[in-house]
Design a protein around this motif. Structure first.
Motif, short mmCIF file in Angstrom:
data_model
loop_
_atom_site.label_atom_id
_atom_site.label_comp_id
_atom_site.label_asym_id
_atom_site.label_seq_id
_atom_site.Cartn_x
_atom_site.Cartn_y
_atom_site.Cartn_z
N PHE A 1 -23.62 41.57 3.71
CA PHE A 1 -22.67 40.54 3.30
C PHE A 1 -22.90 40.14 1.84
O PHE A 1 -21.95 39.91 1.09
N GLY A 2 -24.15 40.07 1.44
CA GLY A 2 -24.44 39.70 0.06
C GLY A 2 -23.88 40.70 -0.93
O GLY A 2 -23.33 40.32 -1.96
N THR A 3 -24.01 42.00 -0.60
CA THR A 3 -23.53 43.04 -1.52
C THR A 3 -22.01 43.10 -1.56
O THR A 3 -21.40 43.17 -2.63
N VAL A 4 -21.38 43.05 -0.38
CA VAL A 4 -19.94 43.31 -0.30
C VAL A 4 -19.09 42.07 -0.56
O VAL A 4 -17.98 42.18 -1.07
N PHE A 5 -19.61 40.87 -0.25
CA PHE A 5 -18.80 39.66 -0.42
C PHE A 5 -19.38 38.68 -1.45
O PHE A 5 -18.63 38.14 -2.27
N ALA A 6 -20.69 38.43 -1.42
CA ALA A 6 -21.25 37.48 -2.38
C ALA A 6 -21.21 38.03 -3.80
O ALA A 6 -20.94 37.29 -4.75
N THR A 7 -21.44 39.34 -3.97
CA THR A 7 -21.44 39.92 -5.31
C THR A 7 -20.10 39.75 -6.01
O THR A 7 -20.05 39.27 -7.16
N PRO A 8 -18.96 40.11 -5.41
CA PRO A 8 -17.69 39.89 -6.11
C PRO A 8 -17.38 38.42 -6.34
O PRO A 8 -16.75 38.06 -7.35
N ALA A 9 -17.83 37.54 -5.43
CA ALA A 9 -17.61 36.10 -5.64
C ALA A 9 -18.39 35.62 -6.87
O ALA A 9 -17.86 34.87 -7.70
N LEU A 10 -19.64 36.06 -6.99
CA LEU A 10 -20.44 35.68 -8.15
C LEU A 10 -19.88 36.29 -9.44
O LEU A 10 -19.87 35.64 -10.49
N ALA A 11 -19.41 37.52 -9.35
CA ALA A 11 -18.82 38.15 -10.53
C ALA A 11 -17.58 37.39 -10.99
O ALA A 11 -17.33 37.24 -12.20
N ARG A 12 -16.81 36.88 -10.05
CA ARG A 12 -15.61 36.11 -10.38
C ARG A 12 -15.98 34.83 -11.13
O ARG A 12 -15.36 34.47 -12.14
N VAL A 13 -17.01 34.14 -10.65
CA VAL A 13 -17.45 32.92 -11.31
C VAL A 13 -17.97 33.23 -12.71
O VAL A 13 -17.69 32.51 -13.68
N ARG A 14 -18.72 34.32 -12.82
CA ARG A 14 -19.27 34.70 -14.13
C ARG A 14 -18.17 35.05 -15.13
O ARG A 14 -18.31 34.77 -16.33
N ARG A 15 -17.10 35.66 -14.68
CA ARG A 15 -16.00 35.97 -15.61
C ARG A 15 -15.42 34.69 -16.21
O ARG A 15 -15.04 34.67 -17.38
N ASN A 16 -15.33 33.67 -15.39
CA ASN A 16 -14.76 32.41 -15.86
C ASN A 16 -15.76 31.54 -16.60
O ASN A 16 -15.37 30.67 -17.39
N HIS A 17 -17.05 31.78 -16.36
CA HIS A 17 -18.09 30.94 -16.96
C HIS A 17 -19.23 31.84 -17.45
O HIS A 17 -20.27 31.95 -16.78
N PRO A 18 -19.05 32.49 -18.58
CA PRO A 18 -20.04 33.47 -19.04
C PRO A 18 -21.41 32.88 -19.38
O PRO A 18 -22.38 33.63 -19.50
N ARG A 19 -21.51 31.56 -19.50
CA ARG A 19 -22.81 30.95 -19.79
C ARG A 19 -23.63 30.74 -18.52
O ARG A 19 -24.80 30.36 -18.58
#
Length: 322
Positions: free
Chosen positions: A113-131
């Motif tokens: 679950f961490g690889t398939v669902f948490a990773t894209p969710a974290l990537a989405r947040v990082r795109r919006n908040h690069p800091r």
């Protein structure tokens, strides 16, 4: 005339608070030191100085690392506000209209679950908040009663009573899956009882740390012939024809495996989202939490295939509500 004692606030250093926040987020002195760019003795010294200034213990050692005391939680709550205020001040000077998320959010999740669902969710947040710095730790294990080392955790089943704020995130389905090559060679079982004639693929029973994954609960009398602590190894074993896997649908179907006895074996387990109480109000943590909810909502068909709707839940705590 004797000199007046210095006010308590004059003895506090904002940098000491920053070191305390780093240990609270990671649960480890060495990891906190790496994040701050210093050595672990500096972190230890700064926290000792902070405890001396306040006259209270802020951290205590547990089996999972360093954890905040009740006093430490109260101090961290105020420290987060100070940290956020400093960042807003920098944003204002740099001309940014909207405050940016910053700092580190550490997430703990099961391997699959961490690889398939948490990773894209974290990537989405990082795109919006690069800091923002995102850290993901993956392991299929139960949450401890005295959690440390993460801000937000995802776990299979319902966690034991602990110092966490928890809510139901989603359900996901597991079923029996096998490769076409295996089925052509060994045939497909036509009943659950016939499974005993086939090698089963699942977790190592003696090392399993999540009670909801106990094979006896779902397939009484079954003994896996190929076992692994890693769900990706289980998927690969099934793909290579080593047997029939009891696998999450969202992984097995991505691997092109064929589902067997879908009506007879349809296991549903919950994923619980848990947040450390002192991290609930952090904007970065709330952003990650919201991104996880969005990810599972948009991809519900992968988690619960065959169009079966997710059961309604009413156990979202007030502290994590939208």
């Amino acid at each position: 005339m004797p000199s007046r004692p210095r006010p308590l606030g004059d003895r506090l250093r904002a940098d000491d608070l920053r070191h305390l926040l780093a240990v609270a987020r990671t649960g480890r002195l060495v990891t906190a030191a790496d994040a701050l760019g210093v050595d672990h003795t500096t972190v230890s010294r700064r926290i000792a100085a902070l405890e001396k200034s306040l006259g209270v213990r802020l951290l205590e050692r547990g089996t999972e690392g360093w954890a905040l005391t009740e006093a430490g939680k109260a101090v961290c709550e105020s420290a987060h506000a100070i940290e956020d205020a400093l960042v807003r001040a920098v944003d204002a000077v740099s001309g940014q209209d909207a405050p940016s998320l910053h700092g580190t959010v550490r997430v703990s999740a099961p391997d699959g679950f961490g690889t398939v669902f948490a990773t894209p969710a974290l990537a989405r947040v990082r795109r919006n908040h690069p800091r923002l710095q995102a850290e993901l730790m993956t392991a299929t294990r139960q949450l401890t009663l005295r959690p440390a080392g993460f801000d937000l955790a995802l776990t299979i089943g319902r966690p034991p009573r602990s110092r966490l704020v928890t809510e139901h995130l989603t359900d996901y389905a597991l079923g029996l899956y096998a490769a076409d090559e295996y089925l052509a060679r060994c045939g497909a079982p036509d009943t659950v009882g016939a499974l005993r004639e086939h090698p089963l693929i699942f977790y190592i029973e003696s090392m399993l740390q999540v009670g909801d994954l106990d094979i006896e609960r779902h397939l009484p009398g079954s003994t896996p012939a190929f076992s692994s602590t890693n769900v990706f190894a289980q998927v690969e074993a099934a793909r290579l024809g080593a047997g029939i896997g009891v696998l999450p649908a969202f992984l097995a179907e991505r691997a092109g495996l064929r589902r067997l006895l879908a009506e007879e074996v349809d296991i549903r387990l919950p994923i619980t989202l848990a947040v450390r109480r002192e991290a609930v109000t952090r904007p970065a943590v709330r952003a990650v939490r919201d991104a996880l909810h969005r990810e599972v909502a948009e991809r519900a068909a992968e988690l619960l295939p065959r169009g079966v709707p997710e059961r309604a839940r009413s156990d979202a705590p007030e502290g994590l509500g939208h």
